[in-house]
Scaffold this active site. Structure first.
Site, short mmCIF file in Angstrom:
data_model
loop_
_atom_site.label_atom_id
_atom_site.label_comp_id
_atom_site.label_asym_id
_atom_site.label_seq_id
_atom_site.Cartn_x
_atom_site.Cartn_y
_atom_site.Cartn_z
N TYR A 253 23.99 -15.51 27.58
CA TYR A 253 24.11 -15.19 29.00
C TYR A 253 23.97 -13.69 29.26
O TYR A 253 24.21 -13.22 30.36
CB TYR A 253 25.47 -15.66 29.53
CG TYR A 253 25.58 -17.15 29.75
CD1 TYR A 253 25.00 -18.05 28.86
CD2 TYR A 253 26.27 -17.67 30.83
CE1 TYR A 253 25.11 -19.42 29.04
CE2 TYR A 253 26.38 -19.03 31.02
CZ TYR A 253 25.81 -19.90 30.13
OH TYR A 253 25.92 -21.26 30.31
N LYS B 38 28.20 -21.39 15.24
CA LYS B 38 27.06 -22.10 14.65
C LYS B 38 26.44 -21.20 13.58
O LYS B 38 25.23 -21.02 13.49
CB LYS B 38 26.03 -22.44 15.75
CG LYS B 38 24.92 -23.39 15.32
CD LYS B 38 25.41 -24.77 14.94
CE LYS B 38 24.24 -25.68 14.55
NZ LYS B 38 24.70 -26.99 14.04
N ASP C 299 28.87 -28.34 16.90
CA ASP C 299 28.53 -29.76 17.09
C ASP C 299 29.66 -30.65 16.59
O ASP C 299 29.99 -31.67 17.22
CB ASP C 299 27.19 -30.12 16.42
CG ASP C 299 26.96 -29.43 15.09
OD1 ASP C 299 27.57 -28.38 14.84
OD2 ASP C 299 26.15 -29.93 14.29
N ASP D 142 30.92 -22.28 27.60
CA ASP D 142 30.55 -22.92 28.86
C ASP D 142 30.48 -24.44 28.67
O ASP D 142 31.05 -25.21 29.45
CB ASP D 142 29.20 -22.38 29.32
CG ASP D 142 28.86 -22.75 30.76
OD1 ASP D 142 29.72 -23.34 31.44
OD2 ASP D 142 27.75 -22.43 31.20
N ASP E 20 33.60 -27.48 29.77
CA ASP E 20 33.29 -28.63 30.63
C ASP E 20 33.61 -29.95 29.92
O ASP E 20 34.10 -30.89 30.55
CB ASP E 20 31.82 -28.61 31.03
CG ASP E 20 31.57 -27.78 32.29
OD1 ASP E 20 32.42 -26.91 32.58
OD2 ASP E 20 30.54 -27.98 32.95
#
Length: 335
Positions: free
Chosen positions: A125, A174, A207, A231, A235
């Site tokens: 971002y 990751k 993941d 982000d 959610d």
């Protein structure tokens, strides 16, 4: 003692309705705030020709504490995300997204209490290096993670965990694939974890974290991660407790903070007295805690919890048949 002045941005769509409900709740709880209102989003574009007018930025800077409704950034018209703009402008490096189970919701789980701490200004971002080839066949974007940025958000996560009496921090990454950016974040996470021997520290690939949140979410306490992963994960966490209508967000900087509903502006139900104001009420509770007014926050939380648990005048997303004003009245009566 001078009144605390709050900058209030009602926002777009259902924003004005749910912000108005929240202001009534804060006033009824005896918070004794003064409010200065400002425009942002489509409302500001129509009124001032700018998504974030200079006058709005000045008010945020002056008052240092802002309560914000959902904003709409026009899609596909070259506009930068308003939320990203505000976070960069005021260096709001930490995004706190707590989710908590409320009895009476239609959530799939009952004992969720997870705090996602998301780095708010770097990663994918950062907006750096976004290029699309002239023939439109290739696009590029750059992810930037700095040691300073990683250490700042990780330290913030551990300090918050310690302050709130939480027992465990999970660093999500990751690094097995993104060996540079995620690798640096994980390296710093291990260094910072060593400074907090009183808190259990774990690490998890993103993941696997998604799968574990669905299969066994009770194992999580505090999750700390980079911008894009934060982000998405926050959610997902909201989905565990009934959706974005039950999830608030706080954007914290060195000397400025913005508290917000994290859901969209829902223009399809705007002005119809249908919206659930819970998300922005919960954001206001984060604001009260930031201002060291935990007693007021506790009183409002108890009232809100009882309304939802008893199904008293709840909105449709909570299984009821009522609207914003009835729901708000139910909370006000308990205060």
């Amino acid at each position: 003692m001078a009144k605390q002045t709050i900058t209030v941005i009602p926002g777009d769509g259902i924003g004005p309705d749910i912000i108005d409900a929240t202001i009534k709740v804060l006033d009824k709880a005896g918070c004794n705030f003064a409010y200065e209102y400002a425009d942002a989003g489509l409302t500001a574009l129509e009124n001032h020709g700018d998504l974030v007018p200079e006058s709005t930025l000045d008010l945020i800077k002056k008052n240092k504490v802002t309560l914000k409704g959902p904003l709409t950034t026009p899609v596909g018209e070259g506009f930068t995300s308003i939320n990203v703009t505000l976070r960069k402008q005021f260096k709001l490096y930490a995004n706190l997204r707590p989710v908590l189970s409320f009895k009476g919701t239609k959530a799939r789980y009952e004992n969720i209490d997870i705090l996602t701490v998301r780095e708010n200004t770097q990663g994918m971002y950062s907006g750096a290096g976004q290029v699309v080839s002239e023939d439109g066949t290739q696009a590029e974007a750059m992810s930037i993670v700095t040691r300073d940025g990683a250490e700042k958000i990780l330290t913030f996560a551990y300090e918050t965990a310690r302050k709130e009496g939480r027992k465990k921090v999970t660093a999500v990454h990751k690094a097995n694939i993104l060996k540079s950016t995620s690798g640096l974040f994980l390296k710093v996470a291990r260094e910072v974890a060593a400074r907090y021997p009183d808190i259990e520290s774990t690490e998890m690939i993103v993941d696997n974290c998604c799968m574990q949140l669905v299969m066994n979410p009770e194992q999580f306490d505090v999750i700390v991660t980079t911008n894009l992963f934060g982000d998405i994960l926050s959610d997902l966490c909201a989905g565990l407790v009934g959706g974005l209508g039950m999830a608030p967000g706080a954007n914290i900087g060195e000397d400025c903070a913005i508290f917000e509903a994290v859901h969209g502006s829902a223009p399809d139900i705007a002005g119809k007295n249908l919206a659930n104001p819970t998300s922005v009420i919960l954001a206001a509770l984060q604001m009260l805690e930031y201002l060291e007014m935990s007693d007021k926050a506790d009183n409002i939380r108890k009232a809100l919890t009882d309304v939802i648990a008893t199904g008293d005048r709840t909105t449709r997303d909570l299984g009821g048949t009522h609207g914003t004003t009835d729901f708000t009245d139910a909370v006000l009566e308990r205060l």
